[in-house]
Design a protein around this motif. Structure first.
Motif, PDB file in Angstrom:
ATOM      1  N   ALA A  77       0.815  -1.219   0.000  1.00 21.79           N
ATOM      2  CA  ALA A  77       0.000   0.000   0.000  1.00 21.79           C
ATOM      3  C   ALA A  77       0.840   1.257   0.000  1.00 21.79           C
ATOM      4  N   THR A  78       2.093   1.146   0.418  1.00 24.39           N
ATOM      5  CA  THR A  78       2.971   2.318   0.481  1.00 24.39           C
ATOM      6  C   THR A  78       3.787   2.518  -0.792  1.00 24.39           C
ATOM      7  N   SER A  79       3.668   1.607  -1.740  1.00 27.17           N
ATOM      8  CA  SER A  79       4.510   1.678  -2.934  1.00 27.17           C
ATOM      9  C   SER A  79       4.196   2.929  -3.757  1.00 27.17           C
ATOM     10  N   THR A  80       5.235   3.598  -4.197  1.00 27.54           N
ATOM     11  CA  THR A  80       5.063   4.757  -5.075  1.00 27.54           C
ATOM     12  C   THR A  80       5.294   4.398  -6.534  1.00 27.54           C
ATOM     13  N   VAL A  81       5.485   3.105  -6.818  1.00 27.93           N
ATOM     14  CA  VAL A  81       5.665   2.627  -8.199  1.00 27.93           C
ATOM     15  C   VAL A  81       4.684   1.495  -8.452  1.00 27.93           C
ATOM     16  N   PRO A  82       4.296   1.251  -9.720  1.00 29.92           N
ATOM     17  CA  PRO A  82       3.388   0.141 -10.009  1.00 29.92           C
ATOM     18  C   PRO A  82       4.009  -1.205  -9.637  1.00 29.92           C
ATOM     19  N   LEU A  83       3.206  -2.058  -9.009  1.00 32.99           N
ATOM     20  CA  LEU A  83       3.619  -3.412  -8.658  1.00 32.99           C
ATOM     21  C   LEU A  83       2.783  -4.392  -9.464  1.00 32.99           C
ATOM     22  N   LEU A  84       3.422  -5.180 -10.319  1.00 32.75           N
ATOM     23  CA  LEU A  84       2.731  -6.172 -11.127  1.00 32.75           C
ATOM     24  C   LEU A  84       3.071  -7.560 -10.629  1.00 32.75           C
ATOM     25  N   PHE A  85       2.055  -8.420 -10.547  1.00 31.12           N
ATOM     26  CA  PHE A  85       2.250  -9.817 -10.174  1.00 31.12           C
ATOM     27  C   PHE A  85       1.547 -10.712 -11.180  1.00 31.12           C
ATOM     28  N   SER A  86       2.113 -11.900 -11.416  1.00 28.98           N
ATOM     29  CA  SER A  86       1.469 -12.898 -12.262  1.00 28.98           C
ATOM     30  C   SER A  86       0.346 -13.568 -11.490  1.00 28.98           C
ATOM     31  N   SER A  87      -0.742 -13.918 -12.206  1.00 25.50           N
ATOM     32  CA  SER A  87      -1.913 -14.489 -11.542  1.00 25.50           C
ATOM     33  C   SER A  87      -1.757 -15.958 -11.208  1.00 25.50           C
ATOM     34  N   GLY A  88      -0.698 -16.597 -11.713  1.00 28.44           N
ATOM     35  CA  GLY A  88      -0.487 -18.019 -11.459  1.00 28.44           C
ATOM     36  C   GLY A  88      -0.891 -18.878 -12.642  1.00 28.44           C
ATOM     37  N   ASP A  89      -0.414 -20.102 -12.655  1.00 25.57           N
ATOM     38  CA  ASP A  89      -0.577 -20.989 -13.803  1.00 25.57           C
ATOM     39  C   ASP A  89      -1.503 -22.169 -13.520  1.00 25.57           C
ATOM     40  N   ALA A  90      -2.465 -21.955 -12.651  1.00 20.02           N
ATOM     41  CA  ALA A  90      -3.503 -22.948 -12.392  1.00 20.02           C
ATOM     42  C   ALA A  90      -4.842 -22.281 -12.652  1.00 20.02           C
ATOM     43  N   ALA A  91      -5.561 -22.754 -13.654  1.00 21.26           N
ATOM     44  CA  ALA A  91      -6.808 -22.111 -14.056  1.00 21.26           C
ATOM     45  C   ALA A  91      -7.801 -22.070 -12.907  1.00 21.26           C
ATOM     46  N   ALA A  92      -8.489 -20.917 -12.801  1.00 20.60           N
ATOM     47  CA  ALA A  92      -9.564 -20.732 -11.811  1.00 20.60           C
ATOM     48  C   ALA A  92      -9.064 -20.822 -10.377  1.00 20.60           C
ATOM     49  N   VAL A  93      -7.802 -20.471 -10.154  1.00 24.45           N
ATOM     50  CA  VAL A  93      -7.233 -20.440  -8.805  1.00 24.45           C
ATOM     51  C   VAL A  93      -6.759 -19.023  -8.513  1.00 24.45           C
ATOM     52  N   VAL A  94      -7.107 -18.502  -7.352  1.00 26.77           N
ATOM     53  CA  VAL A  94      -6.670 -17.164  -6.948  1.00 26.77           C
ATOM     54  C   VAL A  94      -5.419 -17.294  -6.091  1.00 26.77           C
ATOM     55  N   GLU A  95      -4.381 -16.548  -6.458  1.00 27.24           N
ATOM     56  CA  GLU A  95      -3.134 -16.579  -5.705  1.00 27.24           C
ATOM     57  C   GLU A  95      -2.850 -15.202  -5.097  1.00 27.24           C
ATOM     58  N   TYR A  96      -2.094 -15.220  -4.014  1.00 32.53           N
ATOM     59  CA  TYR A  96      -1.572 -14.011  -3.404  1.00 32.53           C
ATOM     60  C   TYR A  96      -0.066 -13.999  -3.661  1.00 32.53           C
ATOM     61  N   PRO A  97       0.530 -12.859  -3.976  1.00 34.08           N
ATOM     62  CA  PRO A  97       0.086 -11.477  -3.813  1.00 34.08           C
ATOM     63  C   PRO A  97      -0.789 -10.898  -4.936  1.00 34.08           C
ATOM     64  N   CYS A  98      -1.085 -11.661  -6.003  1.00 38.36           N
ATOM     65  CA  CYS A  98      -1.814 -11.067  -7.124  1.00 38.36           C
ATOM     66  C   CYS A  98      -3.192 -10.564  -6.705  1.00 38.36           C
ATOM     67  N   PRO A 101      -5.223  -5.796  -3.352  1.00 36.61           N
ATOM     68  CA  PRO A 101      -5.799  -4.652  -4.063  1.00 36.61           C
ATOM     69  C   PRO A 101      -4.784  -3.575  -4.386  1.00 36.61           C
ATOM     70  N   TYR A 102      -3.555  -3.734  -3.885  1.00 34.37           N
ATOM     71  CA  TYR A 102      -2.530  -2.718  -4.092  1.00 34.37           C
ATOM     72  C   TYR A 102      -1.570  -3.070  -5.224  1.00 34.37           C
ATOM     73  N   VAL A 103      -1.883  -4.138  -5.975  1.00 35.81           N
ATOM     74  CA  VAL A 103      -1.033  -4.534  -7.093  1.00 35.81           C
ATOM     75  C   VAL A 103      -1.892  -4.664  -8.348  1.00 35.81           C
ATOM     76  N   THR A 104      -1.227  -4.729  -9.497  1.00 40.54           N
ATOM     77  CA  THR A 104      -1.901  -5.028 -10.763  1.00 40.54           C
ATOM     78  C   THR A 104      -1.708  -6.508 -11.055  1.00 40.54           C
ATOM     79  N   CYS A 105      -2.807  -7.246 -11.119  1.00 43.98           N
ATOM     80  CA  CYS A 105      -2.755  -8.694 -11.319  1.00 43.98           C
ATOM     81  C   CYS A 105      -2.868  -9.003 -12.812  1.00 43.98           C
ATOM     82  N   VAL A 106      -1.890  -9.742 -13.355  1.00 39.95           N
ATOM     83  CA  VAL A 106      -1.824 -10.018 -14.789  1.00 39.95           C
ATOM     84  C   VAL A 106      -2.100 -11.494 -15.054  1.00 39.95           C
ATOM     85  N   GLY A 107      -3.180 -11.773 -15.775  1.00 34.09           N
ATOM     86  CA  GLY A 107      -3.542 -13.127 -16.154  1.00 34.09           C
ATOM     87  C   GLY A 107      -2.947 -13.528 -17.489  1.00 34.09           C
TER      88      GLY A 107
END
Length: 313
Positions: A77-98, A101-107
């Protein structure tokens, strides 16, 4: 990051090659900083992100795990730059940190091109039908978070999003990019990864580990254009030009949207649409506009750059 306590790991080295080589391919003028952690514990991975946040303009991360805790939210939440994370390689599975709400999650998507290298068709990445239970199942992660609540930029009425499928939960991914290893990219591997006498080009490599650095490189190019235009670079939630909400604003075609989707939505995003077909494991359909398979869709760089460079102050 210090000296790795676990020693050399070929799998993580392959991930590193993927990120570095393809971030460079998309943003050849960018300066790339590689940050390695002492080991892959949550504490040390987060320490690596903290270092990257302080020494770069956009951060891409290609790892994730069980969504059991939002252990890093206060830091992200304190980041002053964009943080991108991969959504993971298992379909229909939600991973963290993606799912933070403070990152951009890329599928992930599967991209088939024409003989002229233009987009022929782009669909959600899902290997299940082609693998037929042979063990090579893969697909872009996504769905509704079990631990994170709906952020403001995904609320209704909101910019480019309708969260009826997730209720008051955070929905992921936000966007998507090429991930399918069967339509993936070539890499150069050294002998320390593939063995003596075997160094050279290897194809194909994919996963959302590819989608995240590809997207980060596009953001780096957009940052360069903003600087050229006399503007500040895009930021994370701790700055005034937070990338993730701006992506949803772009879908609405306005910085102050009054409806979910604007007339410019299909100029800024390729809206991936394909019904689910997953005989072996669950997956989600890619529907019109935001969905749990590909988010808002795939960034269309020229129009998105116009929005983020010329429209965003």
């Amino acid at each position: 990051g210090g000296t790795p306590t676990a020693g050399f790991n070929a799998g993580w080295a392959q991930e590193t090659d993927l990120d570095m080589q393809w971030a460079h391919a998309i943003a050849p003028c960018a300066n790339l900083l590689l940050v390695t952690a002492t080991n892959n514990s949550n504490t040390n991975l987060m320490a690596g992100v903290v270092y990257a946040m302080a020494h770069s303009d956009v951060v891409t991360n290609s790892y994730g795990g069980n969504e059991s805790t939002g252990y890093a939210d206060a830091t992200y939440a304190t980041s002053t730059v964009p943080l991108l994370f991969s959504s993971g390689d298992a379909a229909a599975v939600v991973e963290y940190p993606c799912s933070s709400p403070y990152v951009t999650c890329v599928g992930g998507t599967t991209l088939l091109t024409s003989s002229l290298s233009t987009r022929n068709v782009e669909t959600p990445w899902d290997d299940n039908p082609s693998c037929a239970g042979t063990g090579c199942n893969g697909g872009g992660g996504g769905g509704c978070s079990l631990i994170e609540t709906e952020p403001t930029y995904q609320s209704t009425p909101g910019p480019g999003y309708s969260n009826s499928a997730c209720g008051t939960a955070r929905g992921v991914p936000d966007i998507a990019a090429l991930a399918d290893e069967f339509t993936g990219v070539p890499l150069y591997f050294g002998t320390n990864i593939v063995g003596a006498g075997k160094a050279g080009m290897y194809c194909c490599i994919g996963g959302t580990s590819l989608a995240s650095p590809l997207t980060a490189a596009i953001i780096a190019n957009i940052d360069a254009s903003r600087v050229h235009a006399g503007k500040v670079k895009l930021t994370g939630p701790g700055g005034t030009k937070n990338l993730t909400p701006l992506l949803y604003n772009a879908a609405a075609g306005s910085l102050t949207p009054t409806a979910d989707y604007g007339v410019l939505y299909h100029f800024d995003f390729y809206d991936v649409q394909l019904p689910a077909s997953c005989p072996n494991t669950p997956c989600f359909s890619a529907t019109a506009q935001w969905d749990k398979a590909t988010g808002l869709g795939v960034i269309l760089s020229p129009y998105m750059a116009n929005f983020l460079v010329n429209i965003v102050p």
